[in-house]
Design an enzyme around this catalytic site. Sequence first.
Site, PDB file in Angstrom:
ATOM      1  CG  ASP A  43      -2.271 -19.980  -0.647  1.00 39.89           C
ATOM      2  OD1 ASP A  43      -1.420 -19.906   0.272  1.00 39.89           O
ATOM      3  OD2 ASP A  43      -2.069 -20.633  -1.687  1.00 39.89           O
TER       4      ASP A  43
ATOM      5  CG  ASP B 110      -7.079  -4.590   3.878  1.00 43.93           C
ATOM      6  OD1 ASP B 110      -8.076  -4.587   4.618  1.00 43.93           O
ATOM      7  OD2 ASP B 110      -6.933  -3.805   2.929  1.00 43.93           O
TER       8      ASP B 110
ATOM      9  CE1 TYR C 179      -3.313  -2.692  -0.053  1.00 43.75           C
ATOM     10  CE2 TYR C 179      -3.734  -2.348   2.279  1.00 43.75           C
ATOM     11  CZ  TYR C 179      -4.010  -3.007   1.090  1.00 43.75           C
ATOM     12  OH  TYR C 179      -4.985  -3.970   1.054  1.00 43.75           O
TER      13      TYR C 179
ATOM     14  CG  ASP D 108     -12.221  -7.010   6.044  1.00 41.67           C
ATOM     15  OD1 ASP D 108     -11.949  -6.490   7.151  1.00 41.67           O
ATOM     16  OD2 ASP D 108     -12.563  -6.337   5.058  1.00 41.67           O
TER      17      ASP D 108
ATOM     18  CE  LYS E 291       0.708 -17.065  -2.236  1.00 43.78           C
ATOM     19  NZ  LYS E 291       0.086 -18.383  -2.563  1.00 43.78           N
TER      20      LYS E 291
END
Length: 369
Positions: free
Chosen positions: A226, A250, A142, A254, A193
């Site tokens: 994942d 992020d 970001y 959620d 990852k």
Amino acid sequence: MITKKLLILAGDGIGPEIMTQVQRVICWMAKKRNITFDVNEGLIGGASYDKFGHPLTDETLQDAFDADAVLLGSVGGYKWDNLSFDLRPEQGLLRLRKNLELFANLRPAVVFDALVDASSLKTEIVKGLDIMIVRELTGGIYFGKPRGIEILSTGERRGVNTQVYTTGEIIRIADVAFDLAQKRGNKVHSIEKANVMESGVLWREEVQKLHDTKYSAVELYHMYADNCAMQLVRNPKQFDVIVTDNLFGDILSDCAAMLTGSLGMLPSASLGSLNAKGKRHAVYEPVHGSAPDIANKDIANPIATLLSFSMMLRYSFNMSVEADLLEQSIKNILDADLRTSDIMQLGKIKVSTTMMGESLISEMNKLTS
Ligand code: NAD
């Protein structure tokens, strides 16, 4: 008499109406516990843009620097959706986080027994769930450069963002996670990852190194992002503390949020480093956004913001007795079947935002009488 400097930035949409319920608690504490907050109120997001032409002014940023803690509602809304990127309400929030160097975002996902049926997952999977997600907040994709949209010689357009982390950024967020784990279930899952990203390889190596040198008594697991998303819905109770980067955090937070049934129940804290004076900048805010679809209808759930205030009492002000009292009162009014519409279930009592706030104060009176 305790006086703490608190900056309240209610923001946009449902922000002001849910913040009113926190103000009730602040008044109650002054009257009943002799705990006085020196409250300063300011604007952020669209509200600030409308008045000052910018989503966060230098003056408000300075107020945030001077405060012991900031309590934020939410920013954003349809009205400002067409502004240029740098003037959008969300930029106010990003500027605040970046300038206060709030690198650690703490997002608890706790399932209240009274709301166990509100989760989309089976009761036995989520009952008693208590996870803390620690998300890196000021680095990663970001903020990384280069970024932007460019036009190629072929006439095609290309969008670029860059995932970038330094060892220092990784170590300080992992340190927060290990420290928290020691006070909870003593277990950390570090998420990246590393199979496809070099920044993930570095992340894994640095977290492992910090563990081996400083926190070897804490259980540490490495997991790909994942797989973590899958495990969060398959068997979320395997997790205690999850530490991850800005982007994965992020998304995963959620996902964890939905295990609890409603965005309206989820608080968060964003913390900076301890400075030389032993002070840590901190912003407390609900995980949800400004919910423009239900703003000004007195139906928003104020609990996420009330729980954010409770985290503030606990982490910034060491007022765990008051935090426990507030959390117990929230639990009790849920056990008494009071529900805002987002968590409404058959046979329960539907209440407005205002009624939820008033009931909370009655409960706090009851518990302390
Ligand atoms: P949102 O969280 O505002 O709303 C998602 C859904 O959840 C909506 O249906 C909303 O009505 C409901 N909801 C959210 N909070 C609730 C509450 N307390 N009580 C009851 N229902 C609640 O997310 P969105 O719709 O994607 O975004 C709306 C605006 O908020 C956008 O402008 C977005 O950029 C902004 N946003 C801000 C923040 C923040 O301030 N930290 C976070 C996320 C989104």
